[in-house]
Design a protein around this motif. Structure first.
Motif, short mmCIF file in Angstrom:
data_model
loop_
_atom_site.label_atom_id
_atom_site.label_comp_id
_atom_site.label_asym_id
_atom_site.label_seq_id
_atom_site.Cartn_x
_atom_site.Cartn_y
_atom_site.Cartn_z
N ALA A 108 -8.09 -15.54 9.69
CA ALA A 108 -8.23 -14.16 9.97
C ALA A 108 -9.43 -13.53 10.00
CB ALA A 108 -7.24 -13.59 9.29
N PRO A 109 -9.75 -12.71 10.89
CA PRO A 109 -11.08 -11.82 10.58
C PRO A 109 -11.03 -11.30 9.46
CG PRO A 109 -10.04 -11.41 12.64
CD PRO A 109 -8.96 -12.33 12.14
N ASN A 110 -12.30 -11.21 8.76
CA ASN A 110 -12.47 -10.17 7.39
C ASN A 110 -11.31 -10.82 6.37
OD1 ASN A 110 -14.42 -8.97 8.43
ND2 ASN A 110 -13.26 -7.61 9.40
N THR A 111 -11.07 -12.01 6.36
CA THR A 111 -9.86 -12.64 5.63
C THR A 111 -10.20 -12.35 4.09
OG1 THR A 111 -8.24 -14.36 4.99
CG2 THR A 111 -10.64 -14.76 5.12
N THR A 112 -9.21 -11.69 3.15
CA THR A 112 -9.32 -12.00 1.89
C THR A 112 -8.37 -12.66 1.09
OG1 THR A 112 -7.56 -10.04 1.77
CG2 THR A 112 -10.03 -9.26 2.00
N GLY A 113 -7.56 -13.32 2.06
CA GLY A 113 -6.39 -14.17 1.45
C GLY A 113 -5.36 -13.39 0.88
N LEU A 114 -5.26 -12.03 0.81
CA LEU A 114 -4.31 -11.11 0.43
C LEU A 114 -3.20 -10.75 1.59
CD1 LEU A 114 -6.63 -8.99 -1.53
CD2 LEU A 114 -5.43 -10.63 -2.62
N LEU A 115 -2.49 -9.69 1.05
CA LEU A 115 -1.31 -9.28 1.74
C LEU A 115 -1.37 -7.95 2.80
CD1 LEU A 115 1.64 -9.85 -0.65
CD2 LEU A 115 0.43 -11.64 0.88
N TYR A 116 -1.34 -8.35 4.10
CA TYR A 116 -1.37 -6.88 4.91
C TYR A 116 -0.38 -5.84 4.51
CZ TYR A 116 -3.94 -9.86 8.15
OH TYR A 116 -4.72 -10.93 8.84
N HIS A 117 -0.75 -4.61 4.94
CA HIS A 117 0.20 -3.72 4.47
C HIS A 117 1.57 -3.56 4.74
CE1 HIS A 117 0.50 1.06 4.48
NE2 HIS A 117 1.22 0.41 3.40
N GLY A 118 2.21 -4.53 5.72
CA GLY A 118 3.49 -4.67 6.27
C GLY A 118 3.51 -5.36 7.43
N TYR A 119 4.89 -5.64 7.78
CA TYR A 119 5.10 -6.30 9.12
C TYR A 119 6.16 -5.73 9.97
CZ TYR A 119 8.77 -8.85 6.89
OH TYR A 119 10.19 -9.26 6.29
#
Length: 348
Positions: free
Chosen positions: A134-145
Motif C-alpha cells: 500500500a502507498p505510505n504503508t505503516t502496516g497498521l489499520l485504516y480508520h475503518g471499512y
C-alpha cells in the motif's frame, strides 16, 4: 480509592441515567450507535462498587442493544445505523470493552459471546490492515471499512478507508490491552482461549509497528499516520497518550516482550513520547492547574476520505478524550521507570 474521584464518577453517570436505570441524555437505543456503549464499563464498575440495581439496569440496556445491533454479512457491528455496513476502529473500544466486561461479570461461560467478541476484533483487523504494497504503508489499520463498498472512499479490495488516523489506531491498541486485562481477571477458563490468542497475536504484530511509526524527530505520531511530514499534517496529543498507555501497559502485564534487539524497545519509545507530551502539550495555568493542548476534536468516516478533512478539524484545549489517557500513562510510567515525580515537578 479517592472518594473525591469516586464521587465525580457517580455524578457523571447519574447525569445520564435516572433512579430506575433508564438511560437519558442523548442516548437513543434505535440509533444503534456504538459510541454510547463505551459508558457501559463505568456502569458495571459502579454496580460492582455500590450494588445499586439502576447501574445494572442501564448496563442491561446497552447489552440488549448489542443483541439487536445491525451487522455486516460477515457479522461486524455497524458503527451506527446511519453508517450502514461500516466498521470503525473506534467502535471496537466502545463496543467490545463493554461486551467483554459484561460477559466476564455476568456470563463468564457464555461461549457464544466470547466467540463474537473474538470475531469483532478479527473482522476489523482483516478488513483494515494495510498491505505491505500500500502507498505510505505503516502496516497498521485504516480508520475503518465499508463492507458494502458503497461509500465514496471505499477501496476496491476490502472497502477500507484510504488513511490511518492516529486516534482510531489508538482506540484499537487500547482495546487489545484492556480486553486482555479483563480476561486476566477471570479464573482459569477454556472459554476465552481463542480470544486471548487473537489479542496477543495482534499486539505482537501491531505494537512494534506503532513504535516504528513514531517520528524520529520527537518520538510522537502524526495525525494522519499515512502522510508523515506532509504539509498541514501535525503531531496530535490524544493518540500519543493512547499509544504510550497501550505500549507500557502491554509491557507491564507481559502481553508483549520488550526486546531492544527486535527493532527497538517499546518502553523506551513510550518514554520518549511521554517526555514530548509533558514538554509540549501539558501546560501550566496561572492559577496552578494544568491544561492539555493539541487534541483534534473529531474524526469521522462521514466524509470523502481525503487528507484535507482530517487536518482541518478543530484542535481543542482540555478535550476530555485524552485526559484520562494521560492519567493512565502517568501511572504506567511511574510503575515502569518512575518518571512521574521527575517530570511533573518540573512543570508545576
Amino acid at each position: 480509592g479517592n472518594q473525591t474521584y469516586f464521587d465525580y464518577i457517580v455524578q457523571g453517570i447519574d447525569h445520564i441515567i435516572d433512579d430506575d436505570g433508564n438511560v437519558g441524555a442523548d442516548y437513543s437505543f434505535d440509533a444503534f450507535s456504538l459510541d454510547p456503549i463505551g459508558t457501559g464499563t463505568t456502569l458495571l464498575y459502579l454496580y460492582n462498587q455500590t450494588g445499586l440495581e439502576k447501574y445494572k439496569t442501564a448496563a442491561d440496556t446497552f447489552r440488549r442493544q448489542l443483541d439487536e445491533h445491525p451487522r455486516t454479512a460477515q457479522g461486524q457491528f455497524w458503527h451506527q445505523l446511519i453508517y450502514p455496513n461500516q466498521g470503525w476502529l473506534d467502535g471496537i473500544y466502545m463496543g467490545e470493552l463493554f461486551y467483554a466486561q459484561y460477559t466476564a461479570t455476568f456470563e463468564p461461560t457464555n461461549q457464544t459471546a466470547w466467540d463474537d467478541i473474538n470475531a469483532q476484533f478479527q473482522l476489523m483487523f482483516t478488513n483494515t490492515l494495510q498491505n505491505a504494497t500500500a502507498p505510505n504503508t505503516t502496516g497498521l489499520l485504516y480508520h475503518g471499512y465499508d463492507f458494502s463498498h458503497t461509500a465514496p472512499w471505499a477501496s476496491a479490495d476490502r472497502g477500507h478507508f484510504p488513511e490511518v488516523w492516529d486516534r482510531a489506531m489508538g482506540w484499537y491498541a487500547m482495546a487489545l490491552v484492556d480486553v486482555l486485562d479483563i480476561l486476566s481477571s477471570l479464573s482459569s477458563s477454556t472459554s476465552t482461549v481463542e480470544l486471548r490468542t487473537t489479542l496477543l497475536s495482534y499486539m505482537y504484530i501491531l505494537f512494534p509497528r506503532i513504535r516504528d511509526a513514531a517520528s524520529p524527530i520527537n518520538g510522537v505520531w502524526w495525525l494522519v499516520m499515512t502522510q508523515p511530514g506532509r504539509t498541514g499534517n501535525y503531531f496530535e496529543s490524544s493518540a500519543a497518550a493512547m499509544f504510550v498507555y497501550a505500549l507500557l501497559r502491554g509491557v507491564r502485564m507481559g502481553y508483549v516482550v520488550d526486546d531492544p534487539d527486535e527493532g527497538g524497545s517499546l518502553t523506551e519509545a513510550a518514554k520518549r513520547a511521554y517526555e514530548y507530551i509533558l514538554g509540549n502539550w501539558v501546560v501550566e495555568n496561572v492559577e496552578g492547574t494544568m491544561g492539555w493542548e493539541g487534541t483534534v476534536a473529531t474524526g469521522s468516516l462521514d466524509t470523502t476520505g481525503d487528507f484535507d478533512y482530517y487536518i482541518n478539524q478543530q484542535i481543542g484545549l482540555n478535550d476530555l478524550k485524552p485526559l484520562p489517557l494521560q492519567v493512565w500513562s502517568m501511572r504506567c510510567c511511574k510503575t515502569l521507570f518512575n518518571a512521574l515525580p521527575w517530570r511533573i515537578n518540573r512543570i508545576r
